[in-house]
Design an enzyme around this catalytic site. Structure first.
Site, PDB file in Angstrom:
ATOM      1  NE  ARG A  66      25.387   0.283   1.148  1.00 45.98           N
ATOM      2  CZ  ARG A  66      26.497   0.328   2.077  1.00 45.98           C
ATOM      3  NH1 ARG A  66      27.337  -0.670   2.209  1.00 45.98           N
ATOM      4  NH2 ARG A  66      26.575   1.515   2.584  1.00 45.98           N
ATOM      5  CB  SER A 106      23.044   6.141   0.615  1.00 47.70           C
ATOM      6  OG  SER A 106      23.607   6.535   1.925  1.00 47.70           O
ATOM      7  CD  GLU A 122      22.103   1.910  -0.566  1.00 44.26           C
ATOM      8  OE1 GLU A 122      23.017   2.430  -0.687  1.00 44.26           O
ATOM      9  OE2 GLU A 122      21.356   1.849   0.399  1.00 44.26           O
TER      10      GLU A 122
END
Ligand SMILES: Cc1cc2nc3c(=O)[nH]c(=O)nc-3n(C[C@H](O)[C@H](O)[C@H](O)COP(=O)(O)OP(=O)(O)OC[C@H]3O[C@@H](n4cnc5c(N)ncnc54)[C@H](O)[C@@H]3O)c2cc1C
Length: 339
Positions: free
Chosen positions: A165, A239, A334
């Site tokens: 990520r 998420s 995130e």
């Protein structure tokens, strides 16, 4: 000629449906319009909010600058060799539609990444990943516009410094480039990646001849529809936290207290914990304070009242504090906050 819209409500341009305003909004469909928008921003000394599908941002307050909505469109087969097709997509192409297009054309490799929201241009920013595949596995190169020099630069896989990520565009080159196109290296023969447990669980009832890229895409899409709330019905950004990476030693300590703790191997020294399991185990599923920790998937925070996304950050802080207190593990957010 692009229209520059003042005091623009961004509620329909972020999947958390946060009703905040940008000082100005402009949609750009090519490099000429992008250059004009950047000139406008520079003259007014405006900060930039580069917008794709708005599915990985938290707009918690009004944005005191210009939102530039990247709408570059187009996709083409740029070359091929014995094993691969090289397919280029412009930054404004919808990611999920692009995956479907590649499947139709028999360009294989994107099937595990089916149905991820957002646009092609943002996909390399956090090296999107799902069901055992990351963007870096199918990436050839990208072109990006350098805001300070006005040059268009090509970035190879190595230059993007992809990680979990993460990429160079979230670190050393943050806010310096606008991605205009991405080229993917897709195989002529399917190379299926089906080891991810949730996929395996479904595919085990099919014979090996029946398991095609189309089937993998369909199974991934079905699982996603079941597990994740559709942002159009229930605003969210997927998420909210990354899965935390901890040392094997710390894992052993945690296992003494929590023998069922869920983790995935990373390398000989580290493991990745399932953040959703930690949040669930902390009893936070369904926790509500305007925003809600989603009942079916604890990693997701929803904004059912379509309120200012400040409420989502408040819930995220409560979750982080509880996980730190209970497990001694720090959760990292995130999606990116603006302003
Ligand atoms: C229901 C749901 C499920 C999701 N599932 C996944 C998943 O499985 N895996 C995963 O990795 N992610 C997932 N996400 C997160 C998100 O879909 C991805 O991060 C996606 O790539 C974001 O794309 P976007 O166009 O919406 O980006 P935006 O939210 O518009 O932008 C994200 C960031 O990229 C920057 N940016 C956007 N376009 C450009 C550009 N052209 N050039 C430079 N910077 C740019 C923005 O300024 C911002 O900082 C999910 C989100 C939702 C809502």
């Amino acid at each position: 000629m692009s229209l520059y819209l003042p005091h623009f409500n961004l509620q329909n341009y972020n999947t958390l449906a946060s009703p905040v305003h940008a000082e100005f909004f402009v949609s750009v469909k090519d490099q000429e319009e992008l250059i004009a928008a950047l000139k406008f921003a520079k003259e007014k000394n405006f900060p930039l909010l580069i917008l794709g599908g708005g599915s990985n941002i938290v707009l918690h307050d009004d944005f005191p600058g210009i939102a530039i909505y990247i709408q570059f469109l187009g996709k083409e087969l740029v070359r091929e060799d014995d094993e691969c097709f090289y397919v280029k997509a412009a930054a404004g192409e919808n990611w999920s539609d692009f995956v479907d297009y590649c499947l139709d054309q028999h360009y294989w490799g994107l099937e595990n990444l089916s149905l991820i929201p957002g646009n092609v241009g943002a996909a390399p920013i956090q090296n999107i990943g799902a069901y055992g595949v990351e963007l870096k596995d199918v990436f050839s190169e990208l072109t990006a516009f350098d805001i300070s020099s006005g040059l268009t630069i090509t970035f190879t896989n190595e230059a993007c410094q992809f990680a979990y990520r993460d990429s160079v565009f979230k670190n050393a080159l943050k806010d310096q480039f606008i991605i205009t196109s991405v080229t993917f290296k897709l195989t002529k023969n399917p190379v299926l990646k089906t080891y991810y447990p949730a996929l395996q669980h479904v595919l085990v009832s099919y014979s090996s001849e029946e398991i095609t890229p189309e089937l993998v895409s369909q199974v991934v899409s079905d699982i996603r529809r079941r597990k994740l709330p559709d942002p159009k019905q229930l605003p969210n950004v997927g998420s909210f936290f990354k899965n935390p990476i901890i040392s094997q030693e710390k894992l052993r300590h945690l296992q003494d207290e929590f023998p069922n703790i869920v983790f995935y191997p990373v390398d000989s020294d580290n493991v990745k914990l399932a953040a959703g399991w930690l949040i669930d185990r902390a009893g936070l599923k369904g926790f509500k304070h305007v925003a809600v920790v989603h009942e079916q998937q604890a990693l997701v925070i929803t904004n059912p009242e379509r309120a200012k996304a400040e409420c989502v950050l408040d819930v995220a802080e409560i979750v982080k504090a509880k996980i730190l207190q209970q497990f001694g593990v720090e959760l990292e957010q995130e999606p990116r906050n603006y302003p």
